[in-house]
Every structure is written in structure tokens, then in C-alpha cells.
Design a protein around this motif. Structure first.
Motif, PDB file in Angstrom:
ATOM      1  N   ASP A 160      84.875  66.784  38.947  1.00 39.19           N
ATOM      2  CA  ASP A 160      85.828  65.878  38.300  1.00 39.19           C
ATOM      3  C   ASP A 160      87.042  66.608  37.730  1.00 39.19           C
ATOM      4  O   ASP A 160      87.890  65.997  37.075  1.00 39.19           O
ATOM      5  CB  ASP A 160      85.112  65.083  37.182  1.00 39.19           C
ATOM      6  CG  ASP A 160      84.176  64.032  37.744  1.00 39.19           C
ATOM      7  OD1 ASP A 160      84.187  63.813  38.970  1.00 39.19           O
ATOM      8  OD2 ASP A 160      83.397  63.437  36.973  1.00 39.19           O
ATOM      9  N   ALA A 225      85.993  67.232  28.646  1.00 43.36           N
ATOM     10  CA  ALA A 225      84.978  66.195  28.816  1.00 43.36           C
ATOM     11  C   ALA A 225      84.036  66.217  27.614  1.00 43.36           C
ATOM     12  O   ALA A 225      83.840  67.259  26.996  1.00 43.36           O
ATOM     13  CB  ALA A 225      84.193  66.447  30.096  1.00 43.36           C
ATOM     14  N   ARG A 252      86.707  61.232  28.328  1.00 42.96           N
ATOM     15  CA  ARG A 252      85.861  61.075  29.529  1.00 42.96           C
ATOM     16  C   ARG A 252      84.454  61.492  29.117  1.00 42.96           C
ATOM     17  O   ARG A 252      84.220  62.620  28.699  1.00 42.96           O
ATOM     18  CB  ARG A 252      86.378  61.968  30.662  1.00 42.96           C
ATOM     19  CG  ARG A 252      87.714  61.491  31.218  1.00 42.96           C
ATOM     20  CD  ARG A 252      87.562  60.311  32.168  1.00 42.96           C
ATOM     21  NE  ARG A 252      86.736  60.651  33.332  1.00 42.96           N
ATOM     22  CZ  ARG A 252      87.210  61.296  34.404  1.00 42.96           C
ATOM     23  NH1 ARG A 252      88.462  61.666  34.465  1.00 42.96           N
ATOM     24  NH2 ARG A 252      86.405  61.561  35.432  1.00 42.96           N
ATOM     25  N   VAL A 280      84.434  53.731  29.619  1.00 42.27           N
ATOM     26  CA  VAL A 280      84.732  55.170  29.739  1.00 42.27           C
ATOM     27  C   VAL A 280      84.065  55.784  30.973  1.00 42.27           C
ATOM     28  O   VAL A 280      84.150  56.978  31.207  1.00 42.27           O
ATOM     29  CB  VAL A 280      84.291  55.956  28.476  1.00 42.27           C
ATOM     30  CG1 VAL A 280      85.062  55.491  27.265  1.00 42.27           C
ATOM     31  CG2 VAL A 280      82.796  55.830  28.233  1.00 42.27           C
TER      32      VAL A 280
END
Lengths: 402, 307
Positions: A160, A225, A252, A280
Motif C-alpha cells: 500500500d 499507517a 489509514r 477508513v
């Protein structure tokens, strides 16, 4: 005269029942589950799964004319190390030498030394802390340790595009173990991971959530994150505060395996928390058992009997109960030390509702497939949806439903 | 640290302080009037929380009647505890230590009864289905509809309690009973009736606090046990006997835990796990240096004020 006939009949009846009773051998199986504390929501699922397994075992034994029966003795661990130890001590006092459970690594860490010292076979369906991956003890675990889950999440974070993760975790054996596993796996690839632990025995985590938001702002909301390692009560409380936090609403989010248990989603959890998790797009992994006929039959029976889907951990508990009974039958007598020696071989040849149970040198499940999951809106409610898979043998992450 | 960074802790501290005030005042009131440190007070909070949550989730009641139901559940449970356990024990001249042990036992029994009911009903971890709406932001703090309900409720009820204790005949009699039970009895003050009233008020406020908590966060059978030490801390800050100081103690605990840990973490790297340590450090300091609590602030020149 009639009184004598009645007395004789009663005597014969009692003698018959007594003889049958004398022929039946009943072995106790201790069941350590969390009925209170952080894992309380899982407790009833685990209890029901163990009960179903023993009923099926009894039906089979009765059919083949075996005199052996099993009796479940259920004790609450309180989801804590102290609770786990006290519960096992109670079972030991009742003569129990074979135990299924506990659910949490915290409870397992508390009772492990006592189990070793007293030669009590302990089969945990769900403890995953890497700190308990120890060879030659009396604790076996039917699920792969979190070192693998840590590698899986690290792979997903990298995919990601994150180079930083802030890991917000329970300050207990499970939480610290999982957080450390992820940190090591993520930093091995040259990334940065920060840990933020919280006391899991609070009623409320608002202050901790505010601190999480502050740390996230320091690290940068866009490029960092957030990884949540929590059980249900603390996890839902944290997400409840996070959904109203201006910083954390933009973050995130990723979650450890329990965040993808049904207990985190409606109807077990408030709708607004499911909505936040979907908003989210909270992602993570669960060691989902592969589909097989044993699993399908168990799930169907569970639904028919209890009117709801079993929690994924119920599958592992169902297998733990079957394995405890099969091991006792293989040994031929009730002996914790001999059962412990026989267990790995019985497990190797076993295919249960949670899959194949080959164990590694530490007595933990050797192979596992982790489903990559994301929280999504599904048919007007919220649920975890599988979008990929991470295979522990090859360490590869496959995304098939982006 | 920029002021915006402190706003979430500040607003959270005020919210928590208000909840602690609602829950803790009853603990002080029952001790002052009946000399029982009620360890089962936390379970009154839990009962109120469950009553309110189930009223909303199962019967579809709106928040206000659900909160009233929560308060009623707490009041009824408090009165039952006193009538069934504490009063009979005191009639047999049980020592304070026996009363303390009995209240710990009552707490454990009540908690496990709640566990049994919650397990049977599938309510081990639930929340009242009342949406907490975002009203706006102050700095990094979210101001929610709950702030606008809980803070006025805590302050308003504190004011009502003050008016009751200082302006009404019954309230003045209750203060007299707290100050000197023997003299109150000799003065023909209806001791039994006032004691019942005190337990009803204590249970109702605890139940109301629990009802608000069910809107604020998830509830579980151990909720009261988890909160009890904080409520006790607020009460100890109030010298265990002073309602006004307990109100102040509630806010000191709420703000101390939230603002305190934020500052300690930011400036000294104190881990979040030490949050509750801040509360108990405050309690230890008060016990060491000001054993009568913060009550002296309200009654300068007197060693202790009852209620």
C-alpha cells in the motif's frame, strides 16, 4: 408381597444401572475460556463449539459400543495471566490432566509454567504470541504464531506504499508479541515502525486515543499507517473514540486478526463503528481455515443449533476438543504426560474444521493461510470482506479482489 | 506543546470528570450517611448502564426515558443492597471491617449475576444505540452531543443536590445525620427514612452515570469494577464525606488522568499504561498530606465537613 416385588424390581434396576455406570469410564477435559475480561465476547462461541464436539464424540463412542466418555469442566480465565493460572490450578485440583484453551496468549503465559510442572497437556486453539513459541513444553497451539501475521501485515503495508507505521497495541503478551513481530518484519525491509502500548485493563481509552492522534500528527498523517492490535472490548472503545477524532478519521487503518472477527461488526458491535471501519477501509489478516467438509458441517450444525454464525475461533476450539479426546483414546488411559507425547502425531494426521494441524518444533501450527480482509459495507450492514491471501509457506501476498 | 495539542485531553477530561461526578457523589453520600464504604457502588453504575442500553436497544426508548430507567435501576439496587445486607449487619453491630468485606462480597455477587444475565441475553459487550453526533472542533478536540448532555447534567444535578442539602428541611436533616448520627436520633430526626433516601439518591446518580456511559462507550459486566477505583479516588479526594469536594475530586481525577498523561507523555515520555498511576499518585499524596481530602477548601477552619 407387592412391596417385596417392588423392592426386588427396584433392586434389580439399581444393580443394572450401577453395573452400566461402573463400566463407563469418564475422563475430564478442562475447558479454559474467557467468560470475563477482554475476550468475554468470544467465550460463549468457544464453550458452544467444545460442547458440540464432545456431543459428537459421545454419539460416535456410543455407536461403536465404547465405554469411554468425556466430561467438560469449564473455567473462566478472565483473559488474564493471573486468571489463567487460577483457572488451571482449579482444574488440576479436580484431577484434570488434559485441557483445551486458553483463548488468549495472556492467559496462556500465566499458566504455562504450572502446566509444565504438573504435566498437564494444554491445547490452545488461538494463542498466537511469538513469546510462547517454546519447544518441549506442555502447551500446544493450533494456530500459527504472530511472527507470520506480522510478516503478512508488513507485506500489505509495503504494497500500500507505506514506509511508516504507528502500532497501537495492548500492553500484554499478545499485543506486545504481535507489535514486535510486525515491527521486526516491517523494519527488516528498511521501513520505520513505532510502538504505542496501552494498558488493556481500562474501562475507557479516550486518553490513549488522543495520544495516538498526537503521535500520528507528529509522524505525518498522510505517510503513516495506524495498526491496531486489540481485542474486542478495548478495540471497539478505541474505534468509537477514533471515529470522532479529526486526525484519526483521516488515517489509514490496519488491524490485527481479532479486528476481523464477527465480534467487531454488527450486530455484535455498534453500527457506527462498523461504518467507521468501512470508511477508513480497515485492513488486516485472519488465519481463516480453508474450506473443507468438516468445516462446512460444523458451521451448518452450529447455525442450526445456536441461530448464528460461529466465530472463526470456534472452529479451532471444536478441533481442540476433538484432538483432546482422540489423543486420550490413542493413549488408552488418562495421563497428561503420555498424552503430551502422543499429541503431535495425532495432530499431524488430523484434518478438522480449522484445517490440517501439522505442528512445528515449538508445538504450534506449522502452516497457515492468512486471508487479507477489509471492512466494507455489505447489504446495508458492515462486514469483513476477503480481498486477498498471504501464504506463510512462500511468504507471498496475492490480491484477487482489490 | 502547542495549545491545540492539549485541547483533546482537556475536553475529554471535562467529559470524564462530569461522568465521575455523577457516579462518585453517591459513594460519598452513602458513606457519610450510613458509614458504609460500598464496594458494590460500581455495580450500581453497571446496572444503570445495562438498564439504559437495553431500554434503548430492545424497547426503542429515546435517550431521556432510558436514562431515567437507568437511574431507577441504580436506585432500586442501592436500596436493596442497604436493606438486605448493610442494615441487618449494622443492626447486629457489625464492625466497619465486616461491612467492608460484606460490600466486597456484594460487589462480586452482583457482578457475576450481571455476567450470567448478560451471557444468557447475548449482551456481554453492548452499547446503547444512540448516535453521538459531532458538534464541532476546538483545536484538535471533537465537541460531541454527549459533551452537551453530560456536562450540564453533572453540574445541574450537583447544584440541585446543593440546594437540597442546604435549603430543604430534609436535606438539612440528612446533613445532621451525617454529622452526628446519635444526636440526630435523639433529636427525633427520621433516621431510617433519611438513610433510605440517601441510598436512593446515590443509586440513582450512579445509574444515571452508567446510562450516560452506555451512550459514551461499550459496556460490559465488569464496567463498574473497572471504574470503581477512579470513583473511590474522587471520593477520597473529597475526604470520603464531603459531597462538594467529591465533585471537585471527580474533575481532578478526570482532568488529571487525561491532561496529566498527555503532558507526562509529551514531556517525560511516560508510557500511556501509567495513566491510572496519576490518579493514585494524587490519592496517595492527598492521604499523606491532606487526609481530610479537599473538603477543607470548602470549610476553612473546620477539620472535616460531613456532606
Amino acid at each position: 408381597m407387592r412391596l417385596r416385588i417392588l423392592a426386588l424390581t427396584l433392586g434389580l434396576l439399581l444393580a443394572t444401572v450401577g453395573a452400566a455406570w461402573a463400566q463407563t469410564t469418564t475422563y475430564p477435559i478442562g475447558v479454559l475460556i474467557p467468560l470475563t475480561g477482554g475476550g468475554a465476547a468470544e467465550g460463549p462461541f468457544l464453550r458452544d463449539a467444545a460442547t458440540m464436539a464432545v456431543e459428537e464424540i459421545h454419539a460416535l463412542l456410543e455407536r461403536v459400543g465404547s465405554p469411554v466418555r468425556f466430561r467438560l469442566i469449564i473455567e473462566d480465565t478472565g483473559t488474564s495471566p493471573e486468571g489463567g493460572l487460577v483457572a488451571l490450578e482449579s482444574l488440576a485440583a479436580a484431577g484434570v490432566q488434559i485441557v483445551i484453551g486458553p483463548w488468549s496468549s495472556g492467559a496462556a503465559s500465566g499458566l504455562r509454567a504450572f502446566a509444565n510442572a504438573n504435566q498437564i497437556l494444554v491445547i490452545s486453539p488461538s494463542s498466537t504470541s511469538p513469546a510462547l513459541a517454546i519447544p518441549d513444553d506442555f502447551l500446544y497451539r493450533l494456530v500459527t504464531p504472530d511472527t507470520l501475521q506480522g510478516r503478512a501485515v508488513a507485506a500489505l503495508l509495503e504494497r500500500d506504499g507505506f514506509e511508516q507505521v504507528l502500532i497501537f497495541h495492548r500492553g500484554d503478551s499478545y499485543g506486545a508479541g504481535m507489535a514486535q513481530a510486525l515491527k521486526e518484519a516491517f523494519e527488516a525491509a528498511g521501513n520505520r515502525a513505532e510502538l504505542l502500548a496501552y494498558d488493556p485493563d481500562q474501562g475507557d481509552y479516550a486518553a490513549e486515543v488522543n495520544e495516538l492522534a498526537r503521535r500520528l500528527r507528529q509522524l505525518g498523517v498522510e505517510q503513516t499507517a495506524v495498526m491496531l492490535v486489540a481485542f474486542q472490548p478495548d478495540g471497539l472503545n478505541i474505534l468509537g473514540h477514533a471515529r470522532l477524532n479529526p486526525t484519526l478519521r483521516q488515517a489509514r487503518w490496519y488491524g490485527s486478526k481479532d479486528a476481523f472477527s464477527p465480534t467487531f461488526f454488527p450486530p455484535h458491535a455498534p453500527l457506527e463503528i462498523g461504518a467507521f471501519m468501512a470508511q477508513v477501509q480497515m485492513k488486516g489478516f485472519f488465519p481463516t481455515p480453508p474450506a473443507n467438509p468438516v468445516r462446512a458441517t460444523f458451521e451448518q450444525k452450529y447455525r442450526e443449533r445456536y441461530g448464528q454464525e460461529p466465530s472463526p475461533w470456534a472452529l479451532y476450539m471444536y478441533d481442540a476438543a476433538w484432538l483432546a479426546a482422540l489423543t486420550t483414546l490413542v493413549v488408552g488411559e488418562y495421563d497428561g504426560a503420555r498424552a503430551r507425547d502422543a499429541f503431535p502425531e495425532v495432530a499431524r494426521l488430523f484434518l478438522g474444521a480449522s484445517g490440517h494441524k501439522l505442528l512445528d518444533g515449538n508445538g504450534d501450527a506449522a502452516v497457515g493461510v492468512y486471508d487479507a480482509m477489509v471492512a466494507r459495507e455489505v447489504d446495508g450492514t458492515y462486514a469483513p470482506v476477503t480481498f486477498g491471501q498471504w501464504e506463510s509457506g512462500t511468504g507471498t501476498l496475492q490480491i484477487f479482489n482489490p | 506543546m502547542p495549545w491545540e495539542e492539549l485541547t483533546p485531553s482537556l475536553f475529554q477530561g471535562i467529559l470524564m470528570g462530569s461522568l465521575f461526578v455523577l457516579m462518585a457523589v453517591g459513594l460519598t453520600l452513602t458513606y457519610a450517611v450510613s458509614r458504609v464504604i460500598n464496594f458494590a457502588h460500581g455495580e450500581l453504575v453497571t446496572l444503570g448502564a445495562y438498564a439504559a442500553a437495553l431500554a434503548v436497544n430492545l424497547s426503542g426508548l429515546s435517550l431521556l426515558p432510558a436514562l431515567v430507567l437507568g437511574a431507577a435501576a441504580g436506585a432500586l439496587a442501592a436500596l436493596t443492597l442497604d436493606e438486605l445486607i448493610y442494615k441487618p449487619l449494622m443492626a447486629r453491630r457489625a464492625s466497619p471491617l465486616y461491612l467492608l468485606v460484606a460490600s466486597i462480597g456484594a460487589s462480586i455477587i452482583l457482578r457475576h449475576l450481571i455476567y450470567l444475565a448478560a451471557d444468557a441475553g447475548g449482551w456481554l459487550n453492548i452499547k446503547a444505540r444512540v448516535m453521538v453526533d459531532l458538534v464541532g472542533f476546538v483545536g484538535y478536540a471533537a465537541v460531541t452531543s454527549l459533551h452537551l448532555q453530560v456536562v450540564p447534567a453533572a453540574l445541574g444535578l450537583s447544584l440541585l443536590l446543593h440546594l437540597f442539602l442546604t435549603r430543604s428541611r430534609t436535606g438539612k436533616a440528612m446533613r445532621a445525620l451525617a454529622e452526628n448520627p446519635d444526636l440526630a436520633r435523639a433529636s427525633a430526626i427520621p433516621v431510617a427514612r433519611l438513610r433510605r433516601l440517601a441510598w436512593l439518591i446515590a443509586g440513582a446518580m450512579a445509574g444515571l452515570g452508567g446510562g450516560f456511559w452506555a451512550v459514551y462507550a461499550n459496556i460490559q459486566p465488569a464496567l463498574g469494577a473497572l471504574l470503581f477505583l477512579r470513583l473511590a479516588a474522587a471520593s477520597i479526594l473529597g475526604g470520603l464525606t464531603n459531597v462538594y469536594a467529591t465533585i471537585l475530586g471527580g474533575y481532578v481525577v478526570g482532568l488529571g488522568e487525561n491532561v496529566g498523561i498527555t503532558l507526562a507523555n509529551a514531556w517525560a515520555g511516560v508510557p500511556l499504561e501509567f495513566r491510572t498511576l496519576i490518579t493514585f499518585a494524587m490519592v496517595v499524596l492527598v492521604l499523606l498530606f491532606r487526609p481530610s481530602g479537599l473538603g477543607d477548601l470548602f470549610t476553612p477552619g473546620r477539620s472535616r465537613r460531613w456532606i
